[in-house]
Design a protein around this motif. Sequence first.
Motif, PDB file in Angstrom:
ATOM      1  N   SER A 195       0.819  -1.206   0.000  1.00  0.00           N
ATOM      2  CA  SER A 195       0.000   0.000   0.000  1.00  0.00           C
ATOM      3  C   SER A 195       0.857   1.262   0.000  1.00  0.00           C
ATOM      4  O   SER A 195       1.734   1.414   0.849  1.00  0.00           O
ATOM      5  N   THR A 240      -8.841  -2.880  -1.493  1.00  0.00           N
ATOM      6  CA  THR A 240      -8.737  -1.427  -1.502  1.00  0.00           C
ATOM      7  C   THR A 240      -8.414  -0.964  -0.093  1.00  0.00           C
ATOM      8  O   THR A 240      -8.745  -1.634   0.887  1.00  0.00           O
ATOM      9  N   ASP A 241      -7.776   0.201   0.008  1.00  0.00           N
ATOM     10  CA  ASP A 241      -7.522   0.809   1.317  1.00  0.00           C
ATOM     11  C   ASP A 241      -8.687   1.669   1.776  1.00  0.00           C
ATOM     12  O   ASP A 241      -8.730   2.083   2.936  1.00  0.00           O
ATOM     13  N   TRP A 242      -9.601   1.985   0.848  1.00  0.00           N
ATOM     14  CA  TRP A 242     -10.685   2.941   1.120  1.00  0.00           C
ATOM     15  C   TRP A 242     -10.121   4.313   1.521  1.00  0.00           C
ATOM     16  O   TRP A 242     -10.672   5.020   2.352  1.00  0.00           O
ATOM     17  N   TRP A 247      -4.128   2.000  -2.021  1.00  0.00           N
ATOM     18  CA  TRP A 247      -4.190   0.766  -2.796  1.00  0.00           C
ATOM     19  C   TRP A 247      -5.544   0.671  -3.486  1.00  0.00           C
ATOM     20  O   TRP A 247      -6.576   0.990  -2.898  1.00  0.00           O
ATOM     21  N   THR A 248      -5.545   0.225  -4.749  1.00  0.00           N
ATOM     22  CA  THR A 248      -6.762   0.225  -5.550  1.00  0.00           C
ATOM     23  C   THR A 248      -7.190  -1.178  -5.959  1.00  0.00           C
ATOM     24  O   THR A 248      -6.370  -2.107  -5.987  1.00  0.00           O
ATOM     25  N   PRO A 249      -8.462  -1.358  -6.325  1.00  0.00           N
ATOM     26  CA  PRO A 249      -8.908  -2.655  -6.833  1.00  0.00           C
ATOM     27  C   PRO A 249      -8.153  -3.098  -8.081  1.00  0.00           C
ATOM     28  O   PRO A 249      -7.931  -4.295  -8.279  1.00  0.00           O
ATOM     29  N   SER A 271     -10.625  -5.906   2.801  1.00  0.00           N
ATOM     30  CA  SER A 271     -10.310  -4.527   2.438  1.00  0.00           C
ATOM     31  C   SER A 271      -9.960  -3.740   3.696  1.00  0.00           C
ATOM     32  O   SER A 271     -10.125  -4.215   4.816  1.00  0.00           O
ATOM     33  N   PHE A 290     -15.608  -7.173  -4.782  1.00  0.00           N
ATOM     34  CA  PHE A 290     -14.160  -7.260  -4.981  1.00  0.00           C
ATOM     35  C   PHE A 290     -13.744  -8.703  -5.231  1.00  0.00           C
ATOM     36  O   PHE A 290     -12.903  -8.986  -6.090  1.00  0.00           O
TER      37      PHE A 290
END
Length: 376
Positions: A195, A240-242, A247-249, A271, A290
């Motif tokens: 991340s 994802t990190d939200w 970090w992304t999908p 996530s 996801f």
Amino acid sequence: MTHLFDPLTLRGVTLRNRIGVSPMCQYSSTDGLANDWHLVHLGARAVGGAGLIIMEDTAVLPEGRITLADNGLWSDDHIAPLGRVTSFLKAHGAVPGIQIGYAGRKGSTTIPWEGGRPQGEGRSLRAEEGAWETLAPSAEAFGGERVAVPRAMTQDDIARVQAAFAQAARRADAAGFDLLELHGGWGYIFQQFYSPVANHRTDGYGGGFAQRARFTVETVRAVRQVWPDRKPLAFRMAATDWIDGGWTPEEAVELARLLKGEGVDLVDVISAAVAPQARVPWGPLFQVPFSERIRREAGVATTAVGFITEASEAQAIVADGKADLVLLARAMLRDPHWPVHAAEALGVGDRITFPNQYEHWLSGRPGSRPLGDRHA
């Protein structure tokens, strides 16, 4: 149509159904040693009909623990107590799995009922409480005044932790586990590396996607070399990190592709949790999309986990190809016989079997109900 109670084969291991117990830290070990609590807690879910039971996050090094009460696999002394657990799970039809990990900057904290868990974490231990130095990709704390700042890992630190994962994998095999999962989520060491929220290194382990993914890929490769070829390897990954800029999908899909090429058979999709500022839309089935995307785009088997409670939800997930396996946590704590009740709800009660000690009372005795009626 795939059914929740269809078997699932991963390499040379077959699960009796697609229901698994998600790894849940029990914070009940002493010096990393499993005990009667683990036997009874996990054993009850095997008797209850789960196909896969994944033991809690188990530290590969003492300083890799979240708390002093974490389970461990840094020593051969841990093998025999764990073997007691795996023998019981196998005797009652469940595949025993174990999750191994290293907490990194989220380590050396209090157990939940002694320090609270804001954003999923307790406060850092004080020196008189047995605190230890934590290591992470970058010298940045998880967040807040309650958590200590870690030391940035050197190249030697990285190599030592990677070797510890491989050694723990050998011990997991010796203890009788048939599925191994690396804990690459919940903000622990793998996610801290992949991340961009937690990794601000400027060497070969930080920067672009390939550099941030390097620690994960190398460690998986080292583990797969020692983990038996017939046994499946899983990786728990945040999709994802939200967090904006995190970090992304899309990156999760790409990492899943890389890990499949390194011998990962199952991606356990979760996530969040890498930093306290994440804005997570907690709710029923919120992580399932996801899992579906990674399964479809990376071409790898996945799990769905998180706020799944109803049999109809779990059945729809596997029937619609959104995941190959459903992992349950809170639902299994509330009802160790969740698979039994799910089979009844789905009209396939005959696909669940009980141990002889229970079957004896559930069928054929005066005053008992027919075997298909499990609510007697």
